[in-house]
Design a protein around this motif. Sequence first.
Motif, mmCIF file in Angstrom:
data_model
loop_
_atom_site.group_PDB
_atom_site.id
_atom_site.type_symbol
_atom_site.label_atom_id
_atom_site.label_comp_id
_atom_site.label_asym_id
_atom_site.label_seq_id
_atom_site.Cartn_x
_atom_site.Cartn_y
_atom_site.Cartn_z
ATOM 1 N N UNK A 8 4.316 10.790 4.584
ATOM 2 C CA UNK A 8 4.219 9.470 3.784
ATOM 3 C C UNK A 8 4.691 8.339 4.260
ATOM 4 N N UNK A 9 5.318 8.724 5.510
ATOM 5 C CA UNK A 9 5.760 7.247 6.066
ATOM 6 C C UNK A 9 5.023 7.046 7.807
ATOM 7 N N UNK A 10 4.184 8.357 7.903
ATOM 8 C CA UNK A 10 3.477 7.800 9.103
ATOM 9 C C UNK A 10 2.031 7.336 8.627
ATOM 10 N N UNK A 11 1.056 8.049 7.858
ATOM 11 C CA UNK A 11 0.223 7.139 6.442
ATOM 12 C C UNK A 11 0.403 6.353 6.131
ATOM 13 N N UNK A 12 1.403 5.518 5.703
ATOM 14 C CA UNK A 12 2.176 4.560 5.395
ATOM 15 C C UNK A 12 1.474 3.518 6.365
ATOM 16 N N UNK A 13 2.675 3.864 7.620
ATOM 17 C CA UNK A 13 2.177 2.956 8.679
ATOM 18 C C UNK A 13 1.013 2.989 9.225
ATOM 19 N N UNK A 44 0.547 -1.292 0.175
ATOM 20 C CA UNK A 44 -0.301 -0.132 0.258
ATOM 21 C C UNK A 44 0.933 1.394 0.336
ATOM 22 N N UNK A 45 2.288 1.054 0.326
ATOM 23 C CA UNK A 45 3.021 2.310 0.439
ATOM 24 C C UNK A 45 3.223 3.445 -0.750
ATOM 25 N N UNK A 46 2.737 2.482 -2.111
ATOM 26 C CA UNK A 46 3.197 3.435 -3.737
ATOM 27 C C UNK A 46 2.066 4.137 -4.148
ATOM 28 N N UNK A 47 0.445 4.180 -3.363
ATOM 29 C CA UNK A 47 -0.446 4.990 -3.670
ATOM 30 C C UNK A 47 0.123 6.320 -2.942
ATOM 31 N N UNK A 48 0.352 6.113 -1.608
ATOM 32 C CA UNK A 48 0.311 6.955 -0.786
ATOM 33 C C UNK A 48 1.641 8.164 -0.561
ATOM 34 N N UNK A 49 2.198 7.597 -1.112
ATOM 35 C CA UNK A 49 3.942 8.187 -1.540
ATOM 36 C C UNK A 49 3.448 9.512 -3.269
ATOM 37 N N UNK A 50 2.389 8.400 -4.049
ATOM 38 C CA UNK A 50 2.525 9.248 -5.092
ATOM 39 C C UNK A 50 0.810 10.378 -4.530
ATOM 40 N N UNK A 51 0.286 10.208 -3.330
ATOM 41 C CA UNK A 51 -0.175 11.207 -3.305
ATOM 42 C C UNK A 51 -0.146 12.116 -2.664
ATOM 43 N N UNK A 52 0.816 11.586 -1.074
ATOM 44 C CA UNK A 52 1.607 13.361 -0.850
ATOM 45 C C UNK A 52 2.147 13.658 -1.738
#
Length: 342
Positions: free
Chosen positions: A306-311, A284-292
């Motif tokens: 990105x790290x906080x949201x991904x975790x 799930x990390x990729x979509x979050x990084x792209x959005x951030x």
Amino acid sequence: MEIRKLNTLRGLAAFIVFITHFSDITNWLDGILGGGSGAYGVMLFFLLSGFLMSYLYLSQEFNEVNVKRYLLARSARVVPLFLVVVLSSYVLSLAGNDNLYNIPDINTLISHLLFLYGESVLWSIPPEIQFYFIFIIFWSFSKSRSGYIYFSIIAVMLLLFFMNFPRISGDLGGVPYNLFNTLRSLPYFFVGVIFGMHFNSLKIPNYLRKHWFILALLLIPAMYPELTSITSDAKTRMWLNYEVLLVMSTVFFCIVFLVPDNNVLLANRFGDFIGKISYSLYLLHMPIIIWVNQLSLSVELKLLLSFVLTVSVAFISYKYFEKPVAKLIRNVASNKAFKRKK
């Protein structure tokens, strides 16, 4: 018996992939931590996968009941979240939204559901599932013909080397497949299997079991394309180079066999936590990084967010979906087995 330090190693593998993709997407530090270096994290995943299968199951009797239990346990951990991500990506892609992964048509969806192909980071899941079935062959040899395991591994690795890892990919009736990803990942799975076979039997002298062997982890960033002094094609053909396999296998061996189990940097609650959510973090990390990355923030704040949201998302996924669904699947299977016995 749980090898606690492997939780942290699993979390570290996911973090390597995360930080590499963040560097590639945002050009953080001029992309010095990117350049496909996330491959090293995935290599650790495959080493761990082969090791744990071998360590947990080869000592068990090879019979129908145990094989079914093995397949159920492995698939219950990996498949449910993968299916949710794939189906959600397909629905969103049809609506013109690529917030997850681009799965634009029914043929691409089928290839994902059949574990023949994976978009973006999803590519590693089909080989993982295929390895589950390869391992059953090894398991069948484990009691009376364990030598066949070594023979098979050596033969396949030599064949892959001399054939330069054949690029077997294409489509069948419009359904894409990519067996090249499986072939290039096999050596790491194989090495993990061999290490798992000898974890309990290999006697390491006490003078070799030292905490400072954790420094072997520094060999991983030392191989990053923008950091390494290597001039051969090893830094660009990571998966196809046995030099890289040797280095990653050495790192894995040092952590698993030479670093004491009570190493505070590997055996700790934070490592346990990140290890548990590592699969969700990976998917799930990729979509979050792209959005951030679309936000008007400094790159450092993007990294933190990105790290906080991904975790956070990974934790929610693990606690409220992965864990209960896996438990439900195991309970349903156990009830069915009990009813058959009655």
